[in-house]
Design a protein around this motif. Structure first.
Motif, short mmCIF file in Angstrom:
data_model
loop_
_atom_site.label_atom_id
_atom_site.label_comp_id
_atom_site.label_asym_id
_atom_site.label_seq_id
_atom_site.Cartn_x
_atom_site.Cartn_y
_atom_site.Cartn_z
N GLY A 282 0.77 -1.21 0.09
CA GLY A 282 -0.05 0.08 0.03
C GLY A 282 0.76 1.34 0.04
O GLY A 282 0.62 2.21 -0.78
N SER B 43 2.11 1.69 -3.30
CA SER B 43 1.09 2.06 -4.54
C SER B 43 0.92 3.59 -4.32
O SER B 43 0.49 4.29 -5.44
N GLU C 196 -7.84 4.64 -5.74
CA GLU C 196 -8.58 3.40 -5.25
C GLU C 196 -8.16 2.39 -6.44
O GLU C 196 -8.25 1.08 -5.87
N LYS D 112 -5.05 0.82 -5.31
CA LYS D 112 -5.25 -0.12 -4.21
C LYS D 112 -5.82 -1.51 -4.65
O LYS D 112 -5.47 -2.54 -3.99
N ILE E 124 -3.65 -2.29 3.04
CA ILE E 124 -3.19 -1.95 1.85
C ILE E 124 -3.60 -0.34 1.91
O ILE E 124 -2.81 0.68 1.43
N SER E 125 -4.99 0.18 2.29
CA SER E 125 -5.47 1.36 2.12
C SER E 125 -4.68 2.09 3.48
O SER E 125 -4.24 3.49 2.99
N PHE F 109 -1.15 3.01 2.25
CA PHE F 109 -1.09 4.13 1.24
C PHE F 109 -1.18 5.42 2.02
O PHE F 109 -0.54 6.43 1.90
N HIS G 109 -9.48 6.74 4.71
CA HIS G 109 -8.88 5.68 3.89
C HIS G 109 -9.52 4.23 4.35
O HIS G 109 -9.43 3.30 3.45
N GLY H 275 -10.97 1.14 2.27
CA GLY H 275 -10.57 -0.18 2.20
C GLY H 275 -11.40 -1.01 2.87
O GLY H 275 -11.56 -2.16 2.28
#
Length: 238
Positions: free
Chosen positions: A42, A45, A86, A89, A116-117, A120, A148, A152
């Motif tokens: 994340g 990303s 998005e 992700k 993951i979110s 990020f 976030h 997610g």
């Protein structure tokens, strides 16, 4: 130095949310190394998104030099920011978790999506806070990090059901709906979030508070559903 301190403080809500979401995985805990890998994925990303956004700014002056009318604000919020972030992700989620043998319950989708979110969000916070003030720190901790996490969660919720229907009760309709619905809903929620913050209408503060309140309640209900019914591929416990 002050920016680094602000960034370190911003990690508190990140890891608090990660801890809560991890503890709510009541059937079978996911390997910590897998979750750490997703968190770092994340983070990566965000760097990809930042580079893509930089290319947009280079080749499309509209991104940085638009007149702040409501339509332009909405277009940037949904078609650029929400979609790119998005989608990045969602790609990480699909590439690194769909064929994972440990992905064996619907709640795992939420767990993966949140890690993951928030990975990020960790790197995004760094770039926002490195030259910012206390007000930005407070905004990031109270609103941006939970937002976030919510994006997610909703993406992971439908993603988990997609894997469930693919594994147990496979029908193309249910599978395809859940596989992509989570991404689109997360994108829309993200777009609304950014649009309200960037818009110029008079009562946007009240609209934003109401939006965050109802989104959090909606997310809590989704989590409670999975924690209560413990939906695992091949079994359903109550």
């Amino acid at each position: 130095m002050q920016g680094i301190i602000y960034w370190l403080i911003s990690l508190i809500p990140v890891f608090l949310i990660l801890f809560i979401v991890y503890k709510l995985d009541v059937i079978e805990k996911e390997p910590k190394l897998t979750l750490l890998f997703l968190l770092l994925s994340g983070c990566f990303s965000y760097l990809v998104v930042k580079y893509i956004t930089y290319l947009f700014e280079d080749f499309s002056p509209f991104i940085t030099n638009y007149d702040y009318d409501e339509f332009s604000v909405m277009l940037i919020a949904f078609a650029v920011i929400a979609f790119i972030e998005e989608f990045s992700k969602y790609l990480v989620l699909n590439i690194f978790t769909w064929k994972n043998k440990k992905f064996n319950e619907v709640y795992d989708g939420i767990l993966y999506g949140v890690f993951i979110s928030l990975g990020f969000a960790i790197v995004e916070n760094y770039f926002y806070l490195i030259d910012s003030d206390v007000s930005t720190l407070i905004t990031r901790c109270i609103f941006s990090v939970p937002a976030h996490a919510c994006f997610g969660i909703i993406m992971g919720y439908y993603y988990g059901y997609a894997k469930y229907y693919k594994s147990i009760d496979f029908t193309w309709g249910r599978y395809l709906y859940n596989k992509y619905c989570g991404f689109f809903i997360a994108m829309i929620l993200h777009g609304v979030y950014d649009y309200i913050l960037s818009s110029t209408f008079e009562y946007k503060l009240y609209a934003f508070i109401a939006y965050m309140f109802f989104m959090v309640i909606f997310i809590m209900l989704k989590i409670w559903e999975l924690v209560k019914y413990k939906i695992k591929f091949g079994m359903k416990e109550t």
